[in-house]
Design an enzyme around this catalytic site. Structure first.
Site, short mmCIF file in Angstrom:
data_model
loop_
_atom_site.label_atom_id
_atom_site.label_comp_id
_atom_site.label_asym_id
_atom_site.label_seq_id
_atom_site.Cartn_x
_atom_site.Cartn_y
_atom_site.Cartn_z
N GLY A 14 0.82 -1.22 0.00
CA GLY A 14 0.00 0.00 0.00
C GLY A 14 0.84 1.26 0.00
O GLY A 14 0.57 2.21 0.73
N ARG A 17 0.50 5.75 -2.00
CA ARG A 17 0.12 7.05 -1.42
C ARG A 17 0.13 6.93 0.10
O ARG A 17 0.37 5.85 0.65
CB ARG A 17 -1.25 7.49 -1.90
N SER A 146 -4.98 0.32 14.13
CA SER A 146 -5.69 1.60 14.06
C SER A 146 -6.28 1.92 15.42
O SER A 146 -6.59 1.01 16.21
CB SER A 146 -6.83 1.51 13.03
N TYR A 160 -14.08 -3.06 10.02
CA TYR A 160 -12.73 -2.49 9.85
C TYR A 160 -12.03 -2.46 11.21
O TYR A 160 -10.87 -2.89 11.33
CB TYR A 160 -12.85 -1.09 9.24
N ALA A 162 -12.64 -4.26 13.82
CA ALA A 162 -12.35 -5.64 14.26
C ALA A 162 -11.14 -6.20 13.53
O ALA A 162 -10.31 -6.91 14.12
CB ALA A 162 -13.58 -6.52 14.01
N LYS A 164 -8.62 -4.52 12.49
CA LYS A 164 -7.42 -3.88 13.03
C LYS A 164 -7.11 -4.40 14.44
O LYS A 164 -5.95 -4.44 14.85
CB LYS A 164 -7.59 -2.36 13.03
N1 LIG Z 1 -5.57 7.51 7.54
C1 LIG Z 1 -5.85 7.21 8.81
O1 LIG Z 1 -6.36 8.05 9.58
C2 LIG Z 1 -5.54 5.83 9.35
C3 LIG Z 1 -5.78 5.59 10.71
C4 LIG Z 1 -5.49 4.35 11.24
C5 LIG Z 1 -4.97 3.35 10.43
N2 LIG Z 1 -4.75 3.60 9.10
C6 LIG Z 1 -4.20 2.50 8.31
O2 LIG Z 1 -2.99 2.93 7.70
C7 LIG Z 1 -2.75 2.19 6.52
C8 LIG Z 1 -2.44 3.13 5.37
O3 LIG Z 1 -3.59 3.92 5.12
P1 LIG Z 1 -3.49 5.43 4.62
O4 LIG Z 1 -4.03 6.28 5.68
O5 LIG Z 1 -2.14 5.73 4.09
O6 LIG Z 1 -4.59 5.38 3.47
P2 LIG Z 1 -4.49 5.68 1.87
O7 LIG Z 1 -3.71 6.92 1.65
O8 LIG Z 1 -5.88 5.60 1.36
O9 LIG Z 1 -3.61 4.44 1.31
C9 LIG Z 1 -4.12 3.13 1.35
C10 LIG Z 1 -3.16 2.20 0.64
O10 LIG Z 1 -3.71 0.86 0.68
C11 LIG Z 1 -3.84 0.36 -0.64
N3 LIG Z 1 -5.06 -0.43 -0.82
C12 LIG Z 1 -6.37 -0.01 -0.72
N4 LIG Z 1 -7.21 -0.99 -1.10
C13 LIG Z 1 -6.44 -2.04 -1.49
C14 LIG Z 1 -6.72 -3.33 -2.01
N5 LIG Z 1 -7.96 -3.75 -2.25
N6 LIG Z 1 -5.67 -4.15 -2.28
C15 LIG Z 1 -4.40 -3.74 -2.07
N7 LIG Z 1 -4.06 -2.52 -1.59
C16 LIG Z 1 -5.07 -1.68 -1.31
C17 LIG Z 1 -3.94 1.58 -1.54
O11 LIG Z 1 -3.52 1.21 -2.86
P3 LIG Z 1 -4.05 2.01 -4.19
O12 LIG Z 1 -4.22 3.44 -3.77
O13 LIG Z 1 -2.95 1.78 -5.18
O14 LIG Z 1 -5.33 1.36 -4.59
C18 LIG Z 1 -3.00 2.57 -0.84
O15 LIG Z 1 -1.68 2.38 -1.25
C19 LIG Z 1 -4.00 1.33 6.30
O16 LIG Z 1 -3.78 0.02 6.78
C20 LIG Z 1 -5.05 2.04 7.15
O17 LIG Z 1 -6.07 1.17 7.53
C21 LIG Z 1 -5.02 4.82 8.56
#
Ligand SMILES: NC(=O)c1ccc[n+]([C@@H]2O[C@H](COP(=O)([O-])OP(=O)(O)OC[C@H]3O[C@@H](n4cnc5c(N)ncnc54)[C@H](OP(=O)(O)O)[C@@H]3O)[C@@H](O)[C@H]2O)c1
Length: 254
Positions: A14, A17, A146, A160, A162, A164
């Site tokens: 992932g 971005r 998360s 989601y 659950a 995490k």
């Molecule tokens: N943002 C927050 O506030 C937050 C809080 C707690 C935890 N998190 C966790 O942090 C991690 C990174 O998230 P982020 O905030 O950086 O979000 P993000 O900017 O939306 O990035 C999500 C990444 O996951 C990939 N992804 C999404 N759906 C996918 C699929 N079906 N198969 C494979 N890859 C997939 C995306 O790939 P593409 O874009 O190439 O499709 C992207 O690279 C995630 O595990 C998220 O649950 C985020």
């Protein structure tokens, strides 16, 4: 620069971005010689991240896979075996809320996709990478949990949350098994990071409400989470095993 990362191969899922992109660039800038990135739909973002990794002095390649199905995860494992069979540092970052849905309406296929992407993929991509780490007697795995795992998640995000919570739990199981073999497994648990994820799933009003609950007075950034992941990859965290590090500006403290 972290000398302990010199010559190491990292894999960040992932990484097209957000937190994954910031982590992949940080690992390259701090000494990894090769950073393999994974993406799903955002090929252009993956290309841009590869440019930044190269500019930081590391070799790189990108692998595409949809990790929200068992077949997609198996295909990714096959691609890894062919491209990068010896990963030293794995950041299981790929994850998404996929879709908000209430308990009473929650469809079965959404349940599977959310669990497969956020939980199953971390377990089985870890299973793919761990044997080479064990052979070398050195390795690091960082999983993404998360704040949702601690508070049950926002509206329509119970599964989601659950998934995490399951990630935080298996982080301990993985760590217990791998710690005696020189492999450290930990997790980070971000609060609200103001990035693409919340542009898709949260309104500005929801984000403003989260900000009001954040003692630090700001929402998180990708780089702030990446810095914590980098710490967990470094020797500075060498005696930390099986922990989930909360990084949320003080939003949740218990
Ligand atoms: N943002 C927050 O506030 C937050 C809080 C707690 C935890 N998190 C966790 O942090 C991690 C990174 O998230 P982020 O905030 O950086 O979000 P993000 O900017 O939306 O990035 C999500 C990444 O996951 C990939 N992804 C999404 N759906 C996918 C699929 N079906 N198969 C494979 N890859 C997939 C995306 O790939 P593409 O874009 O190439 O499709 C992207 O690279 C995630 O595990 C998220 O649950 C985020």
């Amino acid at each position: 620069m972290l000398s302990e990362l010199n010559g190491k191969t990292a894999l960040v899922t992932g990484a097209s971005r957000g937190i994954g992109a910031a982590t992949a660039v940080a690992l390259a800038a701090n000494g990894c010689s090769r950073v393999v990135i994974h993406y799903n739909s955002h090929a252009e973002g993956a290309q841009q991240v590869m440019q930044r990794i190269k500019a930081a002095g590391a070799a790189t390649e990108a692998l595409q896979a949809d990790l929200s199905t068992p077949a997609g995860i198996r295909g990714f494992r096959d691609a890894l075996r062919a491209t990068a069979p010896e990963v030293d540092i794995l950041v299981n970052n790929a994850g998404f809320l996929v879709q908000r849905s209430s308990f009473v309406d929650f469809p079965e296929d959404l349940f599977d996709r959310v669990m497969d992407l956020n939980f199953r993929s971390a377990w089985f991509v870890g299973q793919e990478c761990a044997p080479a780490m064990v052979r070398k007697g050195w390795g690091v795995i960082v999983n993404l949990s998360s704040i949702a795992a601690r508070n049950g998640g926002g509206p329509g995000a119970a599964i989601y949350a659950a998934s995490k919570a399951a990630v935080a739990c298996v982080t301990k199981g993985m760590a217990k098994e791998l710690a005696p073999k020189g492999v450290r497994v930990n997790a980070v648990s971000p609060g609200t990071v103001d990035n693409h994820f919340h542009q898709v799933f949260s309104s500005r009003e929801m984000l403003d409400n989260m900000l009001k609950m954040t003692p630090a007075g700001k929402l998180g950034s990708d780089e702030e989470v990446a810095d914590t992941i980098l710490f967990l990859c470094s020797d500075a965290s060498r005696y930390i095993h099986g922990q989930t590090i909360e990084i949320n500006g003080g939003m949740f403290m218990v």
